[in-house]
Scaffold this active site. Structure first.
Site, PDB file in Angstrom:
ATOM      1  N   PRO A  44       0.844  -1.211   0.000  1.00 26.14           N
ATOM      2  CA  PRO A  44       0.000   0.000   0.000  1.00 26.14           C
ATOM      3  C   PRO A  44       0.874   1.253   0.000  1.00 26.14           C
ATOM      4  CG  PRO A  44      -0.605  -1.521   1.772  1.00 26.14           C
ATOM      5  CD  PRO A  44       0.676  -2.010   1.194  1.00 26.14           C
ATOM      6  N   GLU A  45       0.599   2.166  -0.916  1.00 26.68           N
ATOM      7  CA  GLU A  45       1.340   3.428  -0.964  1.00 26.68           C
ATOM      8  C   GLU A  45       0.452   4.549  -0.422  1.00 26.68           C
ATOM      9  OE1 GLU A  45       3.986   4.270  -4.118  1.00 26.68           O
ATOM     10  OE2 GLU A  45       4.063   2.211  -4.824  1.00 26.68           O
ATOM     11  N   HIS A  78      -5.541 -14.084   9.716  1.00 24.15           N
ATOM     12  CA  HIS A  78      -4.593 -12.976   9.630  1.00 24.15           C
ATOM     13  C   HIS A  78      -5.083 -11.675  10.249  1.00 24.15           C
ATOM     14  CE1 HIS A  78      -2.367 -15.710   7.142  1.00 24.15           C
ATOM     15  NE2 HIS A  78      -3.219 -15.622   6.138  1.00 24.15           N
ATOM     16  N   ARG A 112       1.350 -10.894   6.066  1.00 21.61           N
ATOM     17  CA  ARG A 112       2.815 -10.968   6.187  1.00 21.61           C
ATOM     18  C   ARG A 112       3.344 -10.328   7.466  1.00 21.61           C
ATOM     19  NH1 ARG A 112       5.359  -9.576   0.487  1.00 21.61           N
ATOM     20  NH2 ARG A 112       7.220 -10.309   1.581  1.00 21.61           N
ATOM     21  N   ARG A 116      21.116  16.513  -5.108  1.00 21.08           N
ATOM     22  CA  ARG A 116      21.366  15.074  -4.964  1.00 21.08           C
ATOM     23  C   ARG A 116      22.022  14.497  -6.207  1.00 21.08           C
ATOM     24  NH1 ARG A 116      17.508  16.140  -1.305  1.00 21.08           N
ATOM     25  NH2 ARG A 116      17.244  14.723   0.458  1.00 21.08           N
TER      26      ARG A 116
END
Ligand SMILES: [Zn+2]
Length: 272
Positions: free
Chosen positions: A2-3, A91, A109, A153
């Site tokens: 998930p972002e 889960h 997970r 950068r």
């Protein structure tokens, strides 16, 4: 994984419904990435003021404490209000029962976590939230900030974006899509960015993330928000997940390369 858009979509799907609830009971299952940091019963009776977000962390603001929640690699939340009987699934590892409904973290997970912070000075607040870059959809994230940060950068522009110190929430999918919209090749050295490009990229990042939130997010094929609804963003991506397929703008074949162990997709004709 998930972002930011998925996390924001998750927040929007239950924040209003849980606001003002008081916590009746907490149940914890198998260990998550970090321990809760308090006894379950210490949370009983606390009121949920609101649910906010910082980067990919959901902040369940109590009074005066806070629960910091992260979905990890595979976590999802569901909120079942009083109109639907609460279910139990394989889960489920964190269940927060309130007088307005039940919030459950399901995480196969177990890289996700729920962490208690007694107040904003708690060490975990600084550890998890202290070094995050600016929020992409706030005024703090300006084109000038993006330009100056990229200019200083030396790594590739895509990796500079993924790092999260310049701006949070531009993960792999959204970085690929935003760079396509801005016509910038992901392998280009960050320090060579021009002002015009950073303006385009700034706009593209905001558009990509806003659009993903609008359509409901969908980094994961099985992503669902806390109401159990899924998102559709991946269906309309320009480059992400489209290696070898024709560019939607110029028909050239979309390139798939590996950068910093992550897949990168770009069009060699549209992006330079
Ligand atoms: Zn193209």
């Amino acid at each position: 994984m998930p972002e930011l858009p998925e996390v924001e979509v998750t927040r929007l799907s239950f924040a209003d419904r849980i606001k003002g609830a008081y916590i009746q009971n907490i149940w914890t299952g198998k260990p998550l990435r970090w321990p809760l940091g308090c006894k379950n019963e210490e949370l009983t009776g606390l009121i949920i003021k609101c649910v906010s977000r910082r980067g990919k962390y959901l902040l369940i603001e109590l009074d005066p404490a806070m629960l910091i929640l992260h979905l990890g690699m595979s976590g999802s939340l569901r909120f079942e209000d009083l109109s639907t009987p609460a279910t139990q699934k394989l889960h489920d590892h964190f269940v927060l029962q309130t007088n307005l409904g039940v919030l459950t973290l399901n995480d196969p997970r177990r890289f996700g976590a729920v962490v208690f912070a007694a107040d904003s000075n708690a060490p975990m607040v600084d550890k998890l939230l202290g070094k995050l870059g600016v929020e992409p959809l706030t005024e703090e994230f300006s084109a000038e900030h993006l330009y100056r940060s990229l200019k200083s950068r030396k790594l590739s522009i895509k990796q500079a974006l993924l790092g999260g110190q310049i701006v949070v929430g531009v993960g792999n999918i959204y970085a690929s899509e935003a760079l396509f919209l801005a016509k910038i090749r992901p392998t280009r050295s960050s320090s060579t960015i021009t002002k015009a490009q950073s303006l385009r990229l700034h706009r593209a990042i905001r558009e990509t993330l806003s659009r993903a939130i609008e359509v409901g997010g969908s980094t994961l094929q099985n992503f669902t928000n806390a109401k159990g609804e899924s998102g559709y963003f991946q269906l309309e991506s320009f480059v992400y997940g489209r290696g070898g397929q024709p560019c939607k703008i110029c028909s050239a074949s979309i390139r798939l390369i590996v950068q910093g162990q992550r897949s990168t997709f770009y069009c060699r004709r549209c992006q330079n």
